[in-house]
Each structure stands twice: as C-alpha cells, then as structure tokens.
Motif scaffolding. Sequence first.
Motif, PDB file in Angstrom:
ATOM      1  N   LEU A   1      30.836 -29.501  32.682  1.00 46.52           N
ATOM      2  CA  LEU A   1      31.211 -29.340  34.090  1.00 46.52           C
ATOM      3  C   LEU A   1      31.150 -30.678  34.809  1.00 46.52           C
ATOM      4  CD1 LEU A   1      29.300 -26.050  35.006  1.00 46.52           C
ATOM      5  CD2 LEU A   1      31.775 -26.322  34.744  1.00 46.52           C
ATOM      6  N   ARG A   2      30.053 -31.382  34.636  1.00 47.25           N
ATOM      7  CA  ARG A   2      29.861 -32.671  35.312  1.00 47.25           C
ATOM      8  C   ARG A   2      30.960 -33.654  34.951  1.00 47.25           C
ATOM      9  NH1 ARG A   2      25.342 -34.636  32.839  1.00 47.25           N
ATOM     10  NH2 ARG A   2      26.784 -35.621  31.426  1.00 47.25           N
ATOM     11  N   GLU A   3      31.276 -33.767  33.672  1.00 47.85           N
ATOM     12  CA  GLU A   3      32.289 -34.722  33.223  1.00 47.85           C
ATOM     13  C   GLU A   3      33.696 -34.309  33.652  1.00 47.85           C
ATOM     14  OE1 GLU A   3      31.565 -35.003  29.016  1.00 47.85           O
ATOM     15  OE2 GLU A   3      29.500 -35.683  29.365  1.00 47.85           O
ATOM     16  N   THR A   4      33.996 -33.041  33.576  1.00 46.57           N
ATOM     17  CA  THR A   4      35.335 -32.558  33.910  1.00 46.57           C
ATOM     18  C   THR A   4      35.608 -32.665  35.404  1.00 46.57           C
ATOM     19  OG1 THR A   4      35.241 -31.053  32.025  1.00 46.57           O
ATOM     20  CG2 THR A   4      36.934 -30.621  33.681  1.00 46.57           C
ATOM     21  N   ILE A   5      34.607 -32.352  36.205  1.00 52.42           N
ATOM     22  CA  ILE A   5      34.755 -32.432  37.655  1.00 52.42           C
ATOM     23  C   ILE A   5      34.561 -33.867  38.152  1.00 52.42           C
ATOM     24  CG2 ILE A   5      33.785 -31.603  39.856  1.00 52.42           C
ATOM     25  CD1 ILE A   5      33.038 -29.029  38.340  1.00 52.42           C
ATOM     26  N   ALA A   6      33.985 -34.701  37.311  1.00 48.66           N
ATOM     27  CA  ALA A   6      33.719 -36.107  37.649  1.00 48.66           C
ATOM     28  C   ALA A   6      32.802 -36.213  38.865  1.00 48.66           C
ATOM     29  CB  ALA A   6      35.010 -36.883  37.859  1.00 48.66           C
ATOM     30  N   THR A   7      31.617 -35.622  38.720  1.00 51.05           N
ATOM     31  CA  THR A   7      30.629 -35.646  39.796  1.00 51.05           C
ATOM     32  C   THR A   7      29.271 -36.031  39.236  1.00 51.05           C
ATOM     33  OG1 THR A   7      29.831 -34.390  41.705  1.00 51.05           O
ATOM     34  CG2 THR A   7      29.982 -33.192  39.630  1.00 51.05           C
ATOM     35  N   SER A   8      28.319 -36.197  40.116  1.00 49.68           N
ATOM     36  CA  SER A   8      26.967 -36.555  39.695  1.00 49.68           C
ATOM     37  C   SER A   8      26.165 -35.302  39.342  1.00 49.68           C
ATOM     38  CB  SER A   8      26.253 -37.304  40.818  1.00 49.68           C
ATOM     39  OG  SER A   8      26.032 -36.431  41.921  1.00 49.68           O
ATOM     40  N   ASP A   9      25.076 -35.511  38.617  1.00 46.93           N
ATOM     41  CA  ASP A   9      24.172 -34.409  38.299  1.00 46.93           C
ATOM     42  C   ASP A   9      23.682 -33.725  39.558  1.00 46.93           C
ATOM     43  OD1 ASP A   9      24.408 -35.011  35.614  1.00 46.93           O
ATOM     44  OD2 ASP A   9      22.345 -35.691  35.362  1.00 46.93           O
ATOM     45  N   SER A  10      23.282 -34.510  40.549  1.00 44.25           N
ATOM     46  CA  SER A  10      22.704 -33.934  41.768  1.00 44.25           C
ATOM     47  C   SER A  10      23.745 -33.143  42.566  1.00 44.25           C
ATOM     48  CB  SER A  10      22.059 -35.002  42.636  1.00 44.25           C
ATOM     49  OG  SER A  10      23.006 -35.950  43.048  1.00 44.25           O
ATOM     50  N   ALA A  11      24.967 -33.658  42.656  1.00 44.45           N
ATOM     51  CA  ALA A  11      26.014 -32.946  43.398  1.00 44.45           C
ATOM     52  C   ALA A  11      26.376 -31.637  42.694  1.00 44.45           C
ATOM     53  CB  ALA A  11      27.247 -33.827  43.558  1.00 44.45           C
ATOM     54  N   LEU A  12      26.482 -31.673  41.374  1.00 52.46           N
ATOM     55  CA  LEU A  12      26.790 -30.463  40.620  1.00 52.46           C
ATOM     56  C   LEU A  12      25.645 -29.468  40.726  1.00 52.46           C
ATOM     57  CD1 LEU A  12      28.583 -28.806  38.782  1.00 52.46           C
ATOM     58  CD2 LEU A  12      27.674 -30.116  36.834  1.00 52.46           C
ATOM     59  N   SER A  13      24.420 -29.942  40.612  1.00 53.86           N
ATOM     60  CA  SER A  13      23.252 -29.061  40.733  1.00 53.86           C
ATOM     61  C   SER A  13      23.226 -28.354  42.077  1.00 53.86           C
ATOM     62  CB  SER A  13      21.957 -29.853  40.547  1.00 53.86           C
ATOM     63  OG  SER A  13      21.836 -30.296  39.225  1.00 53.86           O
ATOM     64  N   LYS A  14      23.557 -29.075  43.132  1.00 55.69           N
ATOM     65  CA  LYS A  14      23.573 -28.502  44.476  1.00 55.69           C
ATOM     66  C   LYS A  14      24.588 -27.363  44.562  1.00 55.69           C
ATOM     67  CE  LYS A  14      24.573 -29.647  49.279  1.00 55.69           C
ATOM     68  NZ  LYS A  14      25.021 -30.682  50.201  1.00 55.69           N
ATOM     69  N   GLN A  15      25.789 -27.583  44.043  1.00 54.73           N
ATOM     70  CA  GLN A  15      26.822 -26.553  44.086  1.00 54.73           C
ATOM     71  C   GLN A  15      26.463 -25.360  43.200  1.00 54.73           C
ATOM     72  OE1 GLN A  15      29.128 -26.471  46.312  1.00 54.73           O
ATOM     73  NE2 GLN A  15      28.669 -28.527  47.029  1.00 54.73           N
ATOM     74  N   LEU A  16      25.906 -25.625  42.034  1.00 57.08           N
ATOM     75  CA  LEU A  16      25.502 -24.541  41.144  1.00 57.08           C
ATOM     76  C   LEU A  16      24.377 -23.720  41.761  1.00 57.08           C
ATOM     77  CD1 LEU A  16      25.695 -26.247  37.639  1.00 57.08           C
ATOM     78  CD2 LEU A  16      27.228 -24.481  38.574  1.00 57.08           C
ATOM     79  N   ARG A  17      23.463 -24.392  42.445  1.00 58.80           N
ATOM     80  CA  ARG A  17      22.365 -23.684  43.112  1.00 58.80           C
ATOM     81  C   ARG A  17      22.927 -22.745  44.188  1.00 58.80           C
ATOM     82  NH1 ARG A  17      19.123 -27.439  42.971  1.00 58.80           N
ATOM     83  NH2 ARG A  17      19.921 -28.649  44.719  1.00 58.80           N
ATOM     84  N   ALA A  18      23.894 -23.221  44.966  1.00 59.92           N
ATOM     85  CA  ALA A  18      24.518 -22.380  45.996  1.00 59.92           C
ATOM     86  C   ALA A  18      25.231 -21.191  45.357  1.00 59.92           C
ATOM     87  CB  ALA A  18      25.492 -23.207  46.833  1.00 59.92           C
ATOM     88  N   LEU A  19      25.959 -21.436  44.286  1.00 55.76           N
ATOM     89  CA  LEU A  19      26.655 -20.357  43.593  1.00 55.76           C
ATOM     90  C   LEU A  19      25.673 -19.359  42.983  1.00 55.76           C
ATOM     91  CD1 LEU A  19      29.452 -22.484  41.911  1.00 55.76           C
ATOM     92  CD2 LEU A  19      29.836 -20.608  43.533  1.00 55.76           C
ATOM     93  N   GLU A  20      24.566 -19.860  42.463  1.00 59.88           N
ATOM     94  CA  GLU A  20      23.554 -18.984  41.871  1.00 59.88           C
ATOM     95  C   GLU A  20      22.862 -18.149  42.952  1.00 59.88           C
ATOM     96  OE1 GLU A  20      20.553 -19.168  38.102  1.00 59.88           O
ATOM     97  OE2 GLU A  20      21.047 -21.048  39.104  1.00 59.88           O
ATOM     98  N   GLU A  21      22.547 -18.760  44.081  1.00 58.87           N
ATOM     99  CA  GLU A  21      21.916 -18.036  45.183  1.00 58.87           C
ATOM    100  C   GLU A  21      22.835 -16.942  45.723  1.00 58.87           C
ATOM    101  OE1 GLU A  21      20.729 -21.052  47.980  1.00 58.87           O
ATOM    102  OE2 GLU A  21      19.073 -21.712  46.697  1.00 58.87           O
ATOM    103  N   ALA A  22      24.143 -17.165  45.661  1.00 57.46           N
ATOM    104  CA  ALA A  22      25.116 -16.172  46.111  1.00 57.46           C
ATOM    105  C   ALA A  22      25.370 -15.106  45.051  1.00 57.46           C
ATOM    106  CB  ALA A  22      26.426 -16.870  46.476  1.00 57.46           C
ATOM    107  N   GLY A  23      24.815 -15.307  43.860  1.00 57.76           N
ATOM    108  CA  GLY A  23      25.002 -14.340  42.784  1.00 57.76           C
ATOM    109  C   GLY A  23      26.291 -14.510  42.016  1.00 57.76           C
ATOM    110  N   TYR A  24      26.948 -15.662  42.167  1.00 61.34           N
ATOM    111  CA  TYR A  24      28.230 -15.900  41.501  1.00 61.34           C
ATOM    112  C   TYR A  24      28.067 -16.433  40.080  1.00 61.34           C
ATOM    113  CZ  TYR A  24      30.893 -15.317  45.874  1.00 61.34           C
ATOM    114  OH  TYR A  24      31.479 -14.821  47.010  1.00 61.34           O
ATOM    115  N   VAL A  25      27.003 -17.165  39.816  1.00 63.05           N
ATOM    116  CA  VAL A  25      26.775 -17.722  38.487  1.00 63.05           C
ATOM    117  C   VAL A  25      25.320 -17.510  38.081  1.00 63.05           C
ATOM    118  CG1 VAL A  25      28.538 -19.514  38.795  1.00 63.05           C
ATOM    119  CG2 VAL A  25      26.136 -20.074  39.207  1.00 63.05           C
ATOM    120  N   GLU A  26      25.098 -17.646  36.793  1.00 63.08           N
ATOM    121  CA  GLU A  26      23.736 -17.673  36.264  1.00 63.08           C
ATOM    122  C   GLU A  26      23.661 -18.821  35.267  1.00 63.08           C
ATOM    123  OE1 GLU A  26      22.629 -14.123  34.152  1.00 63.08           O
ATOM    124  OE2 GLU A  26      24.594 -13.961  33.217  1.00 63.08           O
ATOM    125  N   SER A  27      22.457 -19.343  35.088  1.00 69.95           N
ATOM    126  CA  SER A  27      22.306 -20.474  34.173  1.00 69.95           C
ATOM    127  C   SER A  27      21.241 -20.160  33.135  1.00 69.95           C
ATOM    128  CB  SER A  27      21.940 -21.749  34.928  1.00 69.95           C
ATOM    129  OG  SER A  27      20.712 -21.586  35.598  1.00 69.95           O
TER     130      SER A  27
END
Length: 109
Positions: A43-69
């Motif tokens: 995900l990080r490489e394909t989207i070309a983003t940083s670990d922290s930026a991706l983590s932030k978005q994944l956390r929001a998606l997880e809190e909304a119930g859209y993804v799980e890790s």
Amino acid sequence: MTQLGTGSVAPGTGGLDEFVHTPARLAILSLLAPADWVAFSFLRETIATSDSALSKQLRALEEAGYVESFKDRSARRSTSVRLTAHGRSAFETYLDALEQLVARARGAG
C-alpha cells in the motif's frame, strides 16, 4: 446526514460518501477491493506515501469499521490489511454513486 465514516453524503454529489472520497482513502480502498489481504508495504509503495500518513488513514478506516489489520509478530513483523464486509459494502455504494455521476456527465443519466 450521518457521521463521517458511516456514509456521510455531501449534497449535490450524487450520493458520494465524503469519508471514502478523500483521495488517500479512495486509493487505499481501491487497492484493497480486489484482494484478500494486502501488505502495508505494498500500500505504502503503490500510493507513494509515508508510513505515518498511511497509518493515519488506515487508523481512520479501521475506526470507521471499513478495514481490519493483522500484525504478524514473527521475525518479519509485517502488517496486512483487508476490507471488512462493511467497508466493501460502503466502497461498492460509493462506486455505484460515482458511476451514476459519470453517466450523467456523459449524457446517459
């Protein structure tokens, strides 16, 4: 109107969920949709983003119930992510609304 992450729809957008419509989240969901589990590094490489930026978005998606890790605690310490049933449904609804907007813009709707 519902809260973000639970189907918040902006007026005049044909039903596009504002939470999903965020470019980073849209990119993540589009990569997760056709897959079972996706590696954080992919995900990080394909989207070309940083670990922290991706983590932030994944956390929001997880809190909304859209993804799980899943964090593999073995020597590799890798993290994988997937859509939940709720996330898949929300993304499909978003895509349907987007397709309707595109059809309208092309004179078919």
